[in-house]
Design a protein around this motif. Sequence first.
Motif, mmCIF file in Angstrom:
data_model
loop_
_atom_site.group_PDB
_atom_site.id
_atom_site.type_symbol
_atom_site.label_atom_id
_atom_site.label_comp_id
_atom_site.label_asym_id
_atom_site.label_seq_id
_atom_site.Cartn_x
_atom_site.Cartn_y
_atom_site.Cartn_z
ATOM 1 N N LEU A 117 -2.959 17.433 -6.200
ATOM 2 C CA LEU A 117 -2.936 16.396 -5.184
ATOM 3 C C LEU A 117 -1.511 15.885 -5.042
ATOM 4 C CD1 LEU A 117 -5.837 16.383 -6.632
ATOM 5 C CD2 LEU A 117 -6.116 14.196 -5.501
ATOM 6 N N ILE A 118 -1.023 15.857 -3.812
ATOM 7 C CA ILE A 118 0.315 15.352 -3.520
ATOM 8 C C ILE A 118 0.151 14.254 -2.480
ATOM 9 C CG2 ILE A 118 2.628 15.932 -2.692
ATOM 10 C CD1 ILE A 118 2.019 18.845 -3.519
ATOM 11 N N PHE A 119 0.478 13.016 -2.873
ATOM 12 C CA PHE A 119 0.220 11.856 -2.026
ATOM 13 C C PHE A 119 1.446 10.965 -1.898
ATOM 14 C CE2 PHE A 119 -4.032 13.158 -2.282
ATOM 15 C CZ PHE A 119 -4.805 12.393 -1.432
ATOM 16 N N ARG A 120 1.489 10.243 -0.791
ATOM 17 C CA ARG A 120 2.577 9.297 -0.546
ATOM 18 C C ARG A 120 2.312 7.949 -1.222
ATOM 19 N NH1 ARG A 120 5.748 11.901 2.905
ATOM 20 N NH2 ARG A 120 4.809 13.387 4.333
ATOM 21 N N GLN A 121 1.044 7.657 -1.504
ATOM 22 C CA GLN A 121 0.661 6.355 -2.059
ATOM 23 C C GLN A 121 -0.125 6.565 -3.351
ATOM 24 O OE1 GLN A 121 -1.012 3.802 0.957
ATOM 25 N NE2 GLN A 121 -2.180 2.633 -0.547
ATOM 26 N N LEU A 122 0.083 5.675 -4.327
ATOM 27 C CA LEU A 122 -0.612 5.772 -5.608
ATOM 28 C C LEU A 122 -1.958 5.062 -5.570
ATOM 29 C CD1 LEU A 122 -0.685 6.545 -8.623
ATOM 30 C CD2 LEU A 122 0.557 4.408 -9.095
ATOM 31 N N ASN A 123 -1.971 3.795 -5.190
ATOM 32 C CA ASN A 123 -3.184 2.967 -5.236
ATOM 33 C C ASN A 123 -3.693 2.641 -3.844
ATOM 34 O OD1 ASN A 123 -3.333 2.596 -8.174
ATOM 35 N ND2 ASN A 123 -1.368 1.562 -7.888
ATOM 36 N N GLY A 124 -4.845 1.995 -3.800
ATOM 37 C CA GLY A 124 -5.434 1.588 -2.531
ATOM 38 C C GLY A 124 -6.312 2.675 -1.946
ATOM 39 N N GLN A 125 -6.912 2.368 -0.809
ATOM 40 C CA GLN A 125 -7.864 3.277 -0.164
ATOM 41 C C GLN A 125 -7.236 4.621 0.192
ATOM 42 O OE1 GLN A 125 -9.914 1.520 3.132
ATOM 43 N NE2 GLN A 125 -10.852 3.437 3.754
ATOM 44 N N ASP A 126 -5.973 4.641 0.552
ATOM 45 C CA ASP A 126 -5.299 5.878 0.925
ATOM 46 C C ASP A 126 -4.501 6.482 -0.222
ATOM 47 O OD1 ASP A 126 -6.302 5.660 3.490
ATOM 48 O OD2 ASP A 126 -4.493 4.706 4.292
ATOM 49 N N GLY A 127 -4.646 5.920 -1.426
ATOM 50 C CA GLY A 127 -3.876 6.386 -2.564
ATOM 51 C C GLY A 127 -4.523 7.540 -3.301
ATOM 52 N N VAL A 128 -3.717 8.201 -4.101
ATOM 53 C CA VAL A 128 -4.174 9.380 -4.841
ATOM 54 C C VAL A 128 -5.273 9.031 -5.844
ATOM 55 C CG1 VAL A 128 -2.382 9.267 -6.633
ATOM 56 C CG2 VAL A 128 -3.392 11.475 -6.030
ATOM 57 N N VAL A 129 -5.219 7.839 -6.441
ATOM 58 C CA VAL A 129 -6.242 7.460 -7.428
ATOM 59 C C VAL A 129 -7.623 7.412 -6.779
ATOM 60 C CG1 VAL A 129 -7.024 5.648 -9.000
ATOM 61 C CG2 VAL A 129 -4.593 6.279 -8.924
ATOM 62 N N SER A 130 -7.691 6.856 -5.568
ATOM 63 C CA SER A 130 -8.963 6.807 -4.844
ATOM 64 C C SER A 130 -9.466 8.214 -4.526
ATOM 65 C CB SER A 130 -8.784 6.001 -3.555
ATOM 66 O OG SER A 130 -9.966 6.028 -2.785
ATOM 67 N N TYR A 131 -8.568 9.090 -4.123
ATOM 68 C CA TYR A 131 -8.979 10.447 -3.766
ATOM 69 C C TYR A 131 -9.340 11.295 -4.990
ATOM 70 C CZ TYR A 131 -8.488 10.005 1.208
ATOM 71 O OH TYR A 131 -8.688 9.637 2.515
ATOM 72 N N LEU A 132 -8.795 10.987 -6.147
ATOM 73 C CA LEU A 132 -9.247 11.676 -7.362
ATOM 74 C C LEU A 132 -10.744 11.445 -7.543
ATOM 75 C CD1 LEU A 132 -6.315 10.798 -9.788
ATOM 76 C CD2 LEU A 132 -6.966 13.106 -9.062
ATOM 77 N N ASP A 133 -11.172 10.198 -7.362
ATOM 78 C CA ASP A 133 -12.597 9.869 -7.492
ATOM 79 C C ASP A 133 -13.429 10.533 -6.399
ATOM 80 O OD1 ASP A 133 -12.133 8.307 -9.728
ATOM 81 O OD2 ASP A 133 -12.040 6.433 -8.599
ATOM 82 N N ARG A 134 -12.955 10.515 -5.173
ATOM 83 C CA ARG A 134 -13.709 11.096 -4.057
ATOM 84 C C ARG A 134 -13.859 12.613 -4.199
ATOM 85 N NH1 ARG A 134 -11.035 8.020 1.148
ATOM 86 N NH2 ARG A 134 -10.463 6.155 -0.023
ATOM 87 N N LEU A 135 -12.790 13.269 -4.595
ATOM 88 C CA LEU A 135 -12.859 14.720 -4.794
ATOM 89 C C LEU A 135 -13.814 15.071 -5.931
ATOM 90 C CD1 LEU A 135 -9.076 15.435 -4.369
ATOM 91 C CD2 LEU A 135 -10.878 16.373 -2.905
ATOM 92 N N ARG A 136 -13.749 14.307 -7.004
ATOM 93 C CA ARG A 136 -14.638 14.536 -8.145
ATOM 94 C C ARG A 136 -16.093 14.378 -7.718
ATOM 95 N NH1 ARG A 136 -13.919 10.382 -11.010
ATOM 96 N NH2 ARG A 136 -11.681 10.707 -11.232
ATOM 97 N N ALA A 137 -16.383 13.370 -6.903
ATOM 98 C CA ALA A 137 -17.756 13.155 -6.425
ATOM 99 C C ALA A 137 -18.222 14.316 -5.540
ATOM 100 C CB ALA A 137 -17.839 11.840 -5.656
ATOM 101 N N THR A 138 -17.329 14.885 -4.762
ATOM 102 C CA THR A 138 -17.680 15.996 -3.874
ATOM 103 C C THR A 138 -17.943 17.288 -4.643
ATOM 104 O OG1 THR A 138 -16.504 15.097 -1.983
ATOM 105 C CG2 THR A 138 -16.787 17.477 -2.015
ATOM 106 N N LEU A 139 -17.154 17.560 -5.675
ATOM 107 C CA LEU A 139 -17.260 18.855 -6.347
ATOM 108 C C LEU A 139 -18.154 18.859 -7.577
ATOM 109 C CD1 LEU A 139 -13.579 20.123 -6.014
ATOM 110 C CD2 LEU A 139 -15.596 20.824 -4.691
#
Length: 161
Positions: free
Chosen positions: A79-101
């Motif tokens: 994952l390569i992101f411009r933002q660390l925290n918040g709704q658009d941050g990489v931390v949020s997407y780590l959780d979302r991707l994990r839930a999907t897969l």
Amino acid sequence: MSTPPNTQTEQLMDAMLARLQADFSDQLMIERFPENPQQYRLNHARGAVLLAYGKSTFGHTQSTDAIVQARHLVLRLTLIFRQLNGQDGVVSYLDRLRATLTGWRPPHTDQACHPIGEQFIGHTNGLWQYAQDYATRATQLQTITDENGPLLKSTDFQEHP
């Protein structure tokens, strides 16, 4: 001459890529890990998820007359992101991707995907990088050539209803 079918690993990666694109392509760039990572440029406003084949380990053979093994595969998301925290941050997407897969069963496997690791890779030029590793299991079969019997020249990894 016809094009040979994709291999088991290629088909698995195609399926995971399609799964991620179906759920996230309107939010992120979803693509295969680049051939030349040093020249990769993040062109998306939010971030990208890059899929790569990680590794396989193999179980003991389960037969005495042919090789039949469990193949434990690991696929890596970078994952390569411009933002660390918040709704658009990489931390949020780590959780979302994990839930999907987590629990998704790719074709040609006998075990659903499950996460086996996540890690911070680094922060460079304003970009946050993390990795997620997912495991699944398939079967590795010997291609048999017996002069006294039928020949198994290739394996077909297509699912049949």
